[in-house]
Write a protein that holds these residues in place. Structure first.
Motif, PDB file in Angstrom:
ATOM      1  N   ALA A  94       0.832  -1.208   0.000  1.00  0.00           N
ATOM      2  CA  ALA A  94       0.000   0.000   0.000  1.00  0.00           C
ATOM      3  C   ALA A  94       0.865   1.257   0.000  1.00  0.00           C
ATOM      4  CB  ALA A  94      -0.945   0.007   1.206  1.00  0.00           C
ATOM      5  N   ALA A  95       1.965   1.246   0.738  1.00  0.00           N
ATOM      6  CA  ALA A  95       2.867   2.404   0.759  1.00  0.00           C
ATOM      7  C   ALA A  95       3.544   2.591  -0.597  1.00  0.00           C
ATOM      8  CB  ALA A  95       3.919   2.237   1.846  1.00  0.00           C
ATOM      9  N   LEU A  96       3.839   1.493  -1.282  1.00  0.00           N
ATOM     10  CA  LEU A  96       4.535   1.574  -2.563  1.00  0.00           C
ATOM     11  C   LEU A  96       3.626   1.989  -3.712  1.00  0.00           C
ATOM     12  CD1 LEU A  96       6.771  -1.623  -2.334  1.00  0.00           C
ATOM     13  CD2 LEU A  96       7.554   0.756  -2.328  1.00  0.00           C
ATOM     14  N   VAL A  97       2.396   1.490  -3.739  1.00  0.00           N
ATOM     15  CA  VAL A  97       1.572   1.688  -4.946  1.00  0.00           C
ATOM     16  C   VAL A  97       0.254   2.408  -4.722  1.00  0.00           C
ATOM     17  CG1 VAL A  97       2.585  -0.307  -6.102  1.00  0.00           C
ATOM     18  CG2 VAL A  97       0.485  -0.590  -4.798  1.00  0.00           C
ATOM     19  N   ALA A  98      -0.123   2.655  -3.492  1.00  0.00           N
ATOM     20  CA  ALA A  98      -1.447   3.252  -3.267  1.00  0.00           C
ATOM     21  C   ALA A  98      -1.411   4.450  -2.328  1.00  0.00           C
ATOM     22  CB  ALA A  98      -2.413   2.199  -2.733  1.00  0.00           C
ATOM     23  N   GLY A  99      -0.248   5.013  -2.078  1.00  0.00           N
ATOM     24  CA  GLY A  99      -0.165   6.200  -1.238  1.00  0.00           C
ATOM     25  C   GLY A  99      -0.357   5.943   0.239  1.00  0.00           C
ATOM     26  N   GLY A 100      -0.221   4.698   0.669  1.00  0.00           N
ATOM     27  CA  GLY A 100      -0.385   4.368   2.082  1.00  0.00           C
ATOM     28  C   GLY A 100       0.782   4.859   2.915  1.00  0.00           C
TER      29      GLY A 100
ATOM     30  N   ALA B 113      13.842   6.332   2.784  1.00  0.00           N
ATOM     31  CA  ALA B 113      14.502   6.629   1.506  1.00  0.00           C
ATOM     32  C   ALA B 113      14.402   5.474   0.510  1.00  0.00           C
ATOM     33  CB  ALA B 113      15.954   7.039   1.739  1.00  0.00           C
ATOM     34  N   PRO B 114      14.726   4.244   0.893  1.00  0.00           N
ATOM     35  CA  PRO B 114      14.607   3.155  -0.075  1.00  0.00           C
ATOM     36  C   PRO B 114      13.157   2.889  -0.507  1.00  0.00           C
ATOM     37  CG  PRO B 114      16.011   2.473   1.744  1.00  0.00           C
ATOM     38  CD  PRO B 114      15.418   3.793   2.117  1.00  0.00           C
ATOM     39  N   VAL B 115      12.219   3.033   0.398  1.00  0.00           N
ATOM     40  CA  VAL B 115      10.812   2.822   0.043  1.00  0.00           C
ATOM     41  C   VAL B 115      10.362   3.908  -0.926  1.00  0.00           C
ATOM     42  CG1 VAL B 115       8.443   2.766   0.924  1.00  0.00           C
ATOM     43  CG2 VAL B 115      10.245   1.550   2.145  1.00  0.00           C
ATOM     44  N   GLU B 116      10.772   5.144  -0.695  1.00  0.00           N
ATOM     45  CA  GLU B 116      10.424   6.244  -1.602  1.00  0.00           C
ATOM     46  C   GLU B 116      11.054   6.039  -2.978  1.00  0.00           C
ATOM     47  OE1 GLU B 116       8.783   9.620  -3.240  1.00  0.00           O
ATOM     48  OE2 GLU B 116       8.195   8.437  -1.505  1.00  0.00           O
ATOM     49  N   ALA B 117      12.293   5.574  -3.012  1.00  0.00           N
ATOM     50  CA  ALA B 117      12.947   5.303  -4.297  1.00  0.00           C
ATOM     51  C   ALA B 117      12.208   4.195  -5.054  1.00  0.00           C
ATOM     52  CB  ALA B 117      14.407   4.913  -4.073  1.00  0.00           C
ATOM     53  N   ALA B 118      11.811   3.168  -4.353  1.00  0.00           N
ATOM     54  CA  ALA B 118      11.062   2.078  -4.990  1.00  0.00           C
ATOM     55  C   ALA B 118       9.693   2.564  -5.466  1.00  0.00           C
ATOM     56  CB  ALA B 118      10.894   0.907  -4.017  1.00  0.00           C
ATOM     57  N   ARG B 119       9.047   3.421  -4.685  1.00  0.00           N
ATOM     58  CA  ARG B 119       7.746   3.960  -5.071  1.00  0.00           C
ATOM     59  C   ARG B 119       7.852   4.781  -6.351  1.00  0.00           C
ATOM     60  NH1 ARG B 119       4.869   8.232  -5.130  1.00  0.00           N
ATOM     61  NH2 ARG B 119       6.434   9.566  -4.214  1.00  0.00           N
ATOM     62  N   ARG B 120       8.882   5.626  -6.423  1.00  0.00           N
ATOM     63  CA  ARG B 120       9.075   6.444  -7.636  1.00  0.00           C
ATOM     64  C   ARG B 120       9.370   5.558  -8.848  1.00  0.00           C
ATOM     65  NH1 ARG B 120      12.236   9.538  -4.203  1.00  0.00           N
ATOM     66  NH2 ARG B 120      14.087   8.924  -5.364  1.00  0.00           N
ATOM     67  N   ALA B 121      10.185   4.527  -8.645  1.00  0.00           N
ATOM     68  CA  ALA B 121      10.505   3.614  -9.752  1.00  0.00           C
ATOM     69  C   ALA B 121       9.248   2.888 -10.243  1.00  0.00           C
ATOM     70  CB  ALA B 121      11.567   2.604  -9.314  1.00  0.00           C
ATOM     71  N   LEU B 122       8.398   2.476  -9.310  1.00  0.00           N
ATOM     72  CA  LEU B 122       7.154   1.810  -9.706  1.00  0.00           C
ATOM     73  C   LEU B 122       6.216   2.770 -10.444  1.00  0.00           C
ATOM     74  CD1 LEU B 122       6.530  -0.389  -6.549  1.00  0.00           C
ATOM     75  CD2 LEU B 122       7.080  -1.191  -8.857  1.00  0.00           C
ATOM     76  N   LEU B 123       6.174   4.028 -10.040  1.00  0.00           N
ATOM     77  CA  LEU B 123       5.357   5.024 -10.761  1.00  0.00           C
ATOM     78  C   LEU B 123       5.883   5.236 -12.177  1.00  0.00           C
ATOM     79  CD1 LEU B 123       4.502   7.764  -8.118  1.00  0.00           C
ATOM     80  CD2 LEU B 123       2.886   6.372  -9.426  1.00  0.00           C
ATOM     81  N   ARG B 124       7.221   5.282 -12.344  1.00  0.00           N
ATOM     82  CA  ARG B 124       7.795   5.429 -13.692  1.00  0.00           C
ATOM     83  C   ARG B 124       7.448   4.226 -14.554  1.00  0.00           C
ATOM     84  NH1 ARG B 124      12.153   7.347 -10.785  1.00  0.00           N
ATOM     85  NH2 ARG B 124      13.237   5.356 -10.990  1.00  0.00           N
ATOM     86  N   LYS B 125       7.550   3.036 -13.983  1.00  0.00           N
ATOM     87  CA  LYS B 125       7.205   1.825 -14.732  1.00  0.00           C
ATOM     88  C   LYS B 125       5.733   1.840 -15.113  1.00  0.00           C
ATOM     89  CE  LYS B 125       7.295  -3.227 -14.442  1.00  0.00           C
ATOM     90  NZ  LYS B 125       6.104  -3.396 -15.202  1.00  0.00           N
ATOM     91  N   ARG B 126       4.901   2.213 -14.191  1.00  0.00           N
ATOM     92  CA  ARG B 126       3.457   2.282 -14.440  1.00  0.00           C
ATOM     93  C   ARG B 126       3.142   3.318 -15.524  1.00  0.00           C
ATOM     94  NH1 ARG B 126      -0.652   3.737  -9.535  1.00  0.00           N
ATOM     95  NH2 ARG B 126      -2.556   3.885 -10.764  1.00  0.00           N
ATOM     96  N   ALA B 127       3.826   4.462 -15.493  1.00  0.00           N
ATOM     97  CA  ALA B 127       3.630   5.495 -16.524  1.00  0.00           C
ATOM     98  C   ALA B 127       4.020   4.948 -17.895  1.00  0.00           C
ATOM     99  CB  ALA B 127       4.438   6.739 -16.195  1.00  0.00           C
ATOM    100  N   GLY B 128       5.082   4.178 -17.963  1.00  0.00           N
ATOM    101  CA  GLY B 128       5.496   3.573 -19.231  1.00  0.00           C
ATOM    102  C   GLY B 128       4.469   2.579 -19.743  1.00  0.00           C
ATOM    103  N   ASP B 129       3.921   1.782 -18.834  1.00  0.00           N
ATOM    104  CA  ASP B 129       2.879   0.815 -19.231  1.00  0.00           C
ATOM    105  C   ASP B 129       1.638   1.532 -19.751  1.00  0.00           C
ATOM    106  OD1 ASP B 129       4.516  -1.273 -18.456  1.00  0.00           O
ATOM    107  OD2 ASP B 129       3.516  -1.581 -16.526  1.00  0.00           O
ATOM    108  N   VAL B 130       1.226   2.591 -19.078  1.00  0.00           N
ATOM    109  CA  VAL B 130       0.054   3.348 -19.523  1.00  0.00           C
ATOM    110  C   VAL B 130       0.341   4.019 -20.863  1.00  0.00           C
ATOM    111  CG1 VAL B 130      -1.466   5.289 -18.983  1.00  0.00           C
ATOM    112  CG2 VAL B 130      -0.884   3.632 -17.204  1.00  0.00           C
ATOM    113  N   ALA B 131       1.536   4.552 -21.043  1.00  0.00           N
ATOM    114  CA  ALA B 131       1.897   5.206 -22.309  1.00  0.00           C
ATOM    115  C   ALA B 131       1.852   4.227 -23.469  1.00  0.00           C
ATOM    116  CB  ALA B 131       3.276   5.849 -22.198  1.00  0.00           C
TER     117      ALA B 131
END
Length: 149
Positions: free
Chosen positions: A15-21, A30-48
């Motif tokens: 939930a913290a990584l993908v749903a704003g929990g 710091a590592p959780v935030e880095a992973a969250r940003r990386a997952l958002l970039r991956k998700r943006a690429g999939d949507v694009a």
């Protein structure tokens, strides 16, 4: 640690990584935030990949626009995420012309209510988005009027 508490901690982390929990206790921010940003970039690429004209229409603003929209939302899949973002941008008057044409084309061929998976339309449809007008008749899609540029 019992299996139930491990499963609960894993769910909190997801939930913290993908749903704003909130960040679960015991995890370094710091590592959780880095992973969250990386997952958002991956998700943006999939949507694009599902919404190439929307992404192209936003150009360099695509990553930030998508990340701002998606940061607190769990995914519904790339197709539906793009659809929901396009509709929100349309509602704010911020949908670029290419995105408007893509949205109008999708809505002419497919029904999507924002809650259930999209379904193919069987009857003719005339749709509008951002000035674009699209007609779907007998399985063929025609752009009758492009979006305002």
């Amino acid at each position: 640690m019992t299996g139930g508490s491990l499963a609960a901690r894993q769910a909190e982390l997801v939930a913290a990584l993908v749903a704003g929990g909130p960040l679960p206790p015991g995890f370094a921010p710091a590592p959780v935030e880095a992973a969250r940003r990386a997952l958002l970039r991956k998700r943006a690429g999939d949507v694009a990949r599902h919404w190439p004209l929307l992404a192209a229409g936003l150009g360099a603003d695509w990553p930030a626009t998508f990340a701002g929209w998606a940061a607190g939302r769990p995914t519904n899949g790339s197709l539906r995420d793009g659809w929901d973002l396009a509709r929100e941008l349309r509602g704010r008057g911020a949908l670029p012309p290419l995105g408007a044409e893509e949205l109008a084309s999708r809505e002419a061929t497919t029904r999507y209510d924002g809650r259930t998976p999209p379904r193919a339309r069987r009857l003719p449809a005339l749709t509008r988005a951002g000035g674009a007008v699209v007609l779907q008749l007998a399985g063929r899609v025609r752009l009758l009027r492009p979006a305002r540029r």
